[in-house]
Motif scaffolding. Structure first.
Motif, mmCIF file in Angstrom:
data_model
loop_
_atom_site.group_PDB
_atom_site.id
_atom_site.type_symbol
_atom_site.label_atom_id
_atom_site.label_comp_id
_atom_site.label_asym_id
_atom_site.label_seq_id
_atom_site.Cartn_x
_atom_site.Cartn_y
_atom_site.Cartn_z
ATOM 1 N N SER A 36 0.832 -1.213 0.000
ATOM 2 C CA SER A 36 0.000 0.000 0.000
ATOM 3 C C SER A 36 0.858 1.250 0.000
ATOM 4 C CB SER A 36 -0.926 0.006 1.218
ATOM 5 O OG SER A 36 -1.782 -1.124 1.223
ATOM 6 N N GLU A 37 1.924 1.250 0.780
ATOM 7 C CA GLU A 37 2.800 2.409 0.827
ATOM 8 C C GLU A 37 3.424 2.685 -0.541
ATOM 9 O OE1 GLU A 37 4.202 2.100 5.528
ATOM 10 O OE2 GLU A 37 5.484 1.298 3.941
ATOM 11 N N GLY A 38 3.920 1.628 -1.185
ATOM 12 C CA GLY A 38 4.520 1.807 -2.498
ATOM 13 C C GLY A 38 3.513 2.268 -3.539
ATOM 14 N N LEU A 39 2.338 1.655 -3.540
ATOM 15 C CA LEU A 39 1.292 2.058 -4.486
ATOM 16 C C LEU A 39 0.877 3.501 -4.269
ATOM 17 C CD1 LEU A 39 -1.139 -1.004 -4.574
ATOM 18 C CD2 LEU A 39 0.166 -0.102 -6.507
ATOM 19 N N SER A 40 0.804 3.908 -3.014
ATOM 20 C CA SER A 40 0.416 5.279 -2.713
ATOM 21 C C SER A 40 1.396 6.264 -3.333
ATOM 22 C CB SER A 40 0.346 5.473 -1.196
ATOM 23 O OG SER A 40 0.033 6.809 -0.876
ATOM 24 N N LEU A 41 2.680 6.015 -3.179
ATOM 25 C CA LEU A 41 3.694 6.901 -3.745
ATOM 26 C C LEU A 41 3.624 6.927 -5.268
ATOM 27 C CD1 LEU A 41 6.742 6.041 -1.461
ATOM 28 C CD2 LEU A 41 5.335 8.105 -1.397
ATOM 29 N N GLU A 42 3.410 5.759 -5.870
ATOM 30 C CA GLU A 42 3.385 5.661 -7.330
ATOM 31 C C GLU A 42 2.192 6.369 -7.961
ATOM 32 O OE1 GLU A 42 3.698 1.826 -9.046
ATOM 33 O OE2 GLU A 42 5.591 1.330 -8.052
ATOM 34 N N ASN A 43 1.076 6.408 -7.239
ATOM 35 C CA ASN A 43 -0.172 6.862 -7.849
ATOM 36 C C ASN A 43 -0.709 8.180 -7.303
ATOM 37 O OD1 ASN A 43 -1.099 4.493 -9.711
ATOM 38 N ND2 ASN A 43 -0.333 3.528 -7.843
ATOM 39 N N ALA A 44 0.037 8.794 -6.408
ATOM 40 C CA ALA A 44 -0.430 10.054 -5.823
ATOM 41 C C ALA A 44 -0.615 11.129 -6.880
ATOM 42 C CB ALA A 44 0.553 10.520 -4.758
ATOM 43 N N ASP A 45 0.221 11.115 -7.916
ATOM 44 C CA ASP A 45 0.121 12.157 -8.937
ATOM 45 C C ASP A 45 -1.131 12.030 -9.786
ATOM 46 O OD1 ASP A 45 0.967 9.821 -10.163
ATOM 47 O OD2 ASP A 45 2.194 10.854 -11.652
ATOM 48 N N ARG A 46 -1.834 10.901 -9.683
ATOM 49 C CA ARG A 46 -3.088 10.706 -10.409
ATOM 50 C C ARG A 46 -4.295 10.850 -9.502
ATOM 51 N NH1 ARG A 46 -2.292 8.412 -15.521
ATOM 52 N NH2 ARG A 46 -4.519 8.829 -15.735
ATOM 53 N N GLY A 47 -4.091 11.299 -8.283
ATOM 54 C CA GLY A 47 -5.202 11.485 -7.358
ATOM 55 C C GLY A 47 -5.750 10.202 -6.774
ATOM 56 N N VAL A 48 -4.992 9.111 -6.887
ATOM 57 C CA VAL A 48 -5.429 7.815 -6.353
ATOM 58 C C VAL A 48 -4.972 7.696 -4.901
ATOM 59 C CG1 VAL A 48 -5.250 5.311 -6.556
ATOM 60 C CG2 VAL A 48 -5.363 6.724 -8.621
ATOM 61 N N HIS A 49 -5.904 7.504 -3.979
ATOM 62 C CA HIS A 49 -5.577 7.295 -2.573
ATOM 63 C C HIS A 49 -5.482 5.797 -2.294
ATOM 64 C CE1 HIS A 49 -7.451 11.399 -1.216
ATOM 65 N NE2 HIS A 49 -6.449 11.532 -2.056
ATOM 66 N N VAL A 50 -4.368 5.366 -1.730
ATOM 67 C CA VAL A 50 -4.167 3.966 -1.366
ATOM 68 C C VAL A 50 -3.978 3.886 0.139
ATOM 69 C CG1 VAL A 50 -2.814 1.872 -1.755
ATOM 70 C CG2 VAL A 50 -3.046 3.560 -3.598
ATOM 71 N N THR A 51 -4.723 2.995 0.781
ATOM 72 C CA THR A 51 -4.716 2.908 2.241
ATOM 73 C C THR A 51 -4.607 1.463 2.692
ATOM 74 O OG1 THR A 51 -6.107 4.877 2.447
ATOM 75 C CG2 THR A 51 -6.048 3.392 4.342
ATOM 76 N N ALA A 52 -3.784 1.241 3.717
ATOM 77 C CA ALA A 52 -3.761 -0.043 4.425
ATOM 78 C C ALA A 52 -4.547 0.134 5.722
ATOM 79 C CB ALA A 52 -2.333 -0.475 4.712
ATOM 80 N N LEU A 53 -5.642 -0.594 5.839
ATOM 81 C CA LEU A 53 -6.470 -0.575 7.044
ATOM 82 C C LEU A 53 -5.956 -1.658 7.980
ATOM 83 C CD1 LEU A 53 -8.975 0.288 8.671
ATOM 84 C CD2 LEU A 53 -10.325 -1.271 7.236
ATOM 85 N N CYS A 54 -5.585 -1.269 9.216
ATOM 86 C CA CYS A 54 -4.925 -2.198 10.137
ATOM 87 C C CYS A 54 -5.714 -2.352 11.435
ATOM 88 C CB CYS A 54 -3.510 -1.705 10.433
ATOM 89 S SG CYS A 54 -2.430 -1.601 8.990
ATOM 90 N N PRO A 55 -6.846 -3.065 11.375
ATOM 91 C CA PRO A 55 -7.639 -3.236 12.597
ATOM 92 C C PRO A 55 -7.064 -4.302 13.509
ATOM 93 C CG PRO A 55 -8.658 -4.406 10.781
ATOM 94 C CD PRO A 55 -7.466 -3.702 10.209
ATOM 95 N N GLY A 56 -7.349 -4.164 14.790
ATOM 96 C CA GLY A 56 -7.039 -5.212 15.744
ATOM 97 C C GLY A 56 -8.157 -6.243 15.755
ATOM 98 N N PHE A 57 -8.363 -6.892 16.882
ATOM 99 C CA PHE A 57 -9.386 -7.930 16.988
ATOM 100 C C PHE A 57 -10.766 -7.336 16.697
ATOM 101 C CE2 PHE A 57 -5.978 -9.472 19.803
ATOM 102 C CZ PHE A 57 -5.721 -10.682 19.173
ATOM 103 N N THR A 58 -11.436 -7.919 15.724
ATOM 104 C CA THR A 58 -12.709 -7.383 15.239
ATOM 105 C C THR A 58 -13.779 -8.459 15.316
ATOM 106 O OG1 THR A 58 -11.520 -5.914 13.736
ATOM 107 C CG2 THR A 58 -13.854 -6.267 13.298
ATOM 108 N N LEU A 59 -14.958 -8.080 15.767
ATOM 109 C CA LEU A 59 -16.071 -9.020 15.865
ATOM 110 C C LEU A 59 -16.563 -9.363 14.458
ATOM 111 C CD1 LEU A 59 -17.888 -7.310 18.852
ATOM 112 C CD2 LEU A 59 -16.703 -9.515 18.902
ATOM 113 N N SER A 60 -16.259 -10.586 14.019
ATOM 114 C CA SER A 60 -16.639 -11.055 12.691
ATOM 115 C C SER A 60 -16.573 -12.577 12.713
ATOM 116 C CB SER A 60 -15.685 -10.493 11.621
ATOM 117 O OG SER A 60 -14.393 -11.061 11.769
ATOM 118 N N GLU A 61 -16.688 -13.188 11.533
ATOM 119 C CA GLU A 61 -16.610 -14.649 11.445
ATOM 120 C C GLU A 61 -15.181 -15.161 11.452
ATOM 121 O OE1 GLU A 61 -18.652 -15.992 8.000
ATOM 122 O OE2 GLU A 61 -20.644 -15.565 8.779
ATOM 123 N N PHE A 62 -14.194 -14.271 11.430
ATOM 124 C CA PHE A 62 -12.804 -14.692 11.254
ATOM 125 C C PHE A 62 -12.393 -15.774 12.242
ATOM 126 C CE2 PHE A 62 -8.291 -14.439 12.161
ATOM 127 C CZ PHE A 62 -7.711 -14.383 10.918
#
Length: 265
Positions: free
Chosen positions: A165-191
């Protein structure tokens, strides 16, 4: 094209964080393409969301090497265009590395690493054509901490998503593309139900996050242009504190606490 056109493709959309991301985009009026293995669950979610936005369902098993190419081909055959890619599909393989067949690990890596890279590569030209293209990679708080004993490939795979995500963000910032890594902790789901680990975990109740809140934090952070999003003040504080500890201490703490949230037999 304008920023208001184009679909959001959400992988692993049948439950958990993926389903909540789809719901949040629907509330924002973004047309959706939902994909996962379970058709019935996808159709149920699509029925729920269609009164708000157009929703397409494409069943795919990203553990199959040809699935990403076939998924993109089906999207194009339907005349759809992706503006937002959410790489959310994922799971864990409980137990120590040597106790599982290589085929199990190979399928895990296909879903968690290879399919993420291939889908992004195939859809990036479409995303870059929009005024506000978006890529949201659902990583994990595990990407920010030493790997735990048990589920040995999980943290490395999520750390890859973070750096990707960090690399993609740098590569595509000039095109207005936002790239994000979402880093949640323990989340209530089926996981943890799927991995069979929920009953073996002794995580304090205050450390569990709601999937809806995680989804909202990820989308809002992506819209702001944040490259890394850590939902929940407790996890942000833990990350800040852990960064100042010597690596030897960090590893020792993880070794002592692994059994609280990872089966290691």
């Amino acid at each position: 094209m304008t920023m208001t056109t184009g679909h959001a493709l959400v992988t692993g959309a049948s439950s958990g964080i993926g389903a909540e991301i789809a719901r949040e985009y629907a509330r924002r009026g973004v047309p959706l393409i939902l994909t996962a293995r379970r058709q019935a669950a996808l159709e149920s979610l699509a029925k729920e969301l269609r009164p708000q936005v157009p929703v397409e369902v494409v069943v795919a098993d990203l553990a199959e090497p040809g699935a990403p190419q076939a998924l993109v081909a089906e999207i194009e055959a339907r005349g759809l265009c992706v503006r937002i890619l959410v790489n959310n599909a994922g799971y864990g393989v409980p137990g120590r590395y040597g106790t599982r067949d290589w085929t199990v690990h190979a399928a895990f890596l296909q879903v968690m690493v290879t399919a993420v890279c291939e889908l992004t590569w195939r859809l990036l030209p479409s995303i870059r054509r929009f005024d506000a293209g978006r890529i949201l990679n659902v990583a994990s708080f595990a990407a920010l901490m030493p790997a735990a004993d048990g589920q040995t490939l999980y943290a490395p795979a999520k750390a890859f998503m973070l750096k990707f995500s960090e690399g993609l963000s740098l590569e595509n910032a000039d095109r207005g593309v936002h790239v994000t890594a979402l880093c949640p902790g323990f989340t209530l789901s089926e996981f943890h139900d799927v991995t069979g680990t929920r009953g073996k975990m002794t995580v304090p109740a205050r450390m569990w996050l709601e999937a809806e809140a995680v989804a909202r934090a990820g989308i809002e952070g992506n819209e702001r242009g944040d490259v890394v999003v850590v939902p929940g003040w407790r996890y942000r504080l833990l990350h800040a504190l852990a960064r100042h500890l010597p690596e030897r201490t960090r590893l020792a703490l993880m070794a002592r606490n692994s059994r609280k949230f990872r089966p290691v037999d």
